[in-house]
Design a protein around this motif. Structure first.
Motif, PDB file in Angstrom:
ATOM      1  N   PHE A 285      -9.567   2.785   3.293  1.00  0.00           N
ATOM      2  CA  PHE A 285      -8.399   2.257   2.844  1.00  0.00           C
ATOM      3  C   PHE A 285      -8.640   4.155   2.271  1.00  0.00           C
ATOM      4  CE2 PHE A 285      -5.897   2.196  -1.164  1.00  0.00           C
ATOM      5  CZ  PHE A 285      -4.335   3.348   0.044  1.00  0.00           C
ATOM      6  N   GLU A 286      -7.524   4.922   2.542  1.00  0.00           N
ATOM      7  CA  GLU A 286      -7.404   5.991   1.294  1.00  0.00           C
ATOM      8  C   GLU A 286      -5.917   6.236   1.720  1.00  0.00           C
ATOM      9  OE1 GLU A 286      -8.926   9.820   3.275  1.00  0.00           O
ATOM     10  OE2 GLU A 286     -11.344   8.474   2.091  1.00  0.00           O
ATOM     11  N   GLY A 287      -5.557   6.612   0.031  1.00  0.00           N
ATOM     12  CA  GLY A 287      -4.056   6.643  -0.042  1.00  0.00           C
ATOM     13  C   GLY A 287      -3.662   6.582  -1.735  1.00  0.00           C
ATOM     14  N   SER A 288      -2.626   7.091  -1.772  1.00  0.00           N
ATOM     15  CA  SER A 288      -2.226   6.999  -3.313  1.00  0.00           C
ATOM     16  C   SER A 288      -0.805   7.119  -3.221  1.00  0.00           C
ATOM     17  CB  SER A 288      -2.752   8.612  -4.134  1.00  0.00           C
ATOM     18  OG  SER A 288      -2.430   9.299  -3.653  1.00  0.00           O
TER      19      SER A 288
ATOM     20  N   LYS B  30       0.787  -1.241  -0.181  1.00  0.00           N
ATOM     21  CA  LYS B  30       0.159   0.377  -0.194  1.00  0.00           C
ATOM     22  C   LYS B  30       0.701   1.579   0.567  1.00  0.00           C
ATOM     23  CE  LYS B  30      -4.041  -1.837   1.387  1.00  0.00           C
ATOM     24  NZ  LYS B  30      -5.035  -2.582   3.395  1.00  0.00           N
ATOM     25  N   PRO B  31       0.450   2.449  -0.172  1.00  0.00           N
ATOM     26  CA  PRO B  31       1.027   3.772  -1.128  1.00  0.00           C
ATOM     27  C   PRO B  31       1.745   4.427   0.649  1.00  0.00           C
ATOM     28  CG  PRO B  31      -0.859   3.572  -1.525  1.00  0.00           C
ATOM     29  CD  PRO B  31      -0.761   2.665  -1.105  1.00  0.00           C
ATOM     30  N   LYS B  32       2.737   4.761   0.757  1.00  0.00           N
ATOM     31  CA  LYS B  32       3.333   5.015   2.006  1.00  0.00           C
ATOM     32  C   LYS B  32       2.518   6.162   2.800  1.00  0.00           C
ATOM     33  CE  LYS B  32       7.720   4.409   0.676  1.00  0.00           C
ATOM     34  NZ  LYS B  32       8.766   5.187   0.232  1.00  0.00           N
ATOM     35  N   ASN B  33       1.494   6.647   2.155  1.00  0.00           N
ATOM     36  CA  ASN B  33       0.457   7.835   3.128  1.00  0.00           C
ATOM     37  C   ASN B  33      -1.228   7.368   3.343  1.00  0.00           C
ATOM     38  OD1 ASN B  33      -0.505   7.569  -0.571  1.00  0.00           O
ATOM     39  ND2 ASN B  33      -0.209   9.928  -0.525  1.00  0.00           N
TER      40      ASN B  33
END
Length: 109
Positions: A47-50, A20-23
């Protein structure tokens, strides 16, 4: 120039098995039970991130795919790598995404 993947692109990379993305953040949204009730319910954590451009380049670097980026003219970008692939387009993040997906599906990554 967009610097992060879209939610659809992010979901595709996670589906393909990338970390998963770091953010990454998990968000739990509240919603009212009904209009006449003072009580609220919490939904399932989402989950939220990019992924950033840097994270996508790191994915390629980790498996020995060297990426060459050339900027030219009015937003024209050429992306090539040491695996013999070259792409042209307008958004660097989209070119990196497509290259990673194609290399993953071909078993190179």
């Amino acid at each position: 120039m967009r610097q992060f993947t879209t939610p659809e692109q992010t979901a595709k990379l996670i589906e393909l098995g990338f970390e998963k993305p770091k953010n990454t953040q998990y968000v739990q949204r509240a919603k009212a039970r009904n209009l006449h009730s003072p009580f609220i319910e919490f939904g399932e954590p989402e989950f939220e991130g990019s992924y950033s451009i840097g994270e996508l380049i790191e994915m390629l670097d980790k498996v020995g795919v060297t990426t060459y980026i050339r900027f030219g003219g009015a937003r024209a970008i050429s992306l090539s790598n040491n695996k013999g692939r070259e792409m042209l387009g307008g958004q660097l993040i989209d070119l990196l995404f497509v290259m990673i997906v194609e290399l993953k599906e071909e078993g190179v990554i």
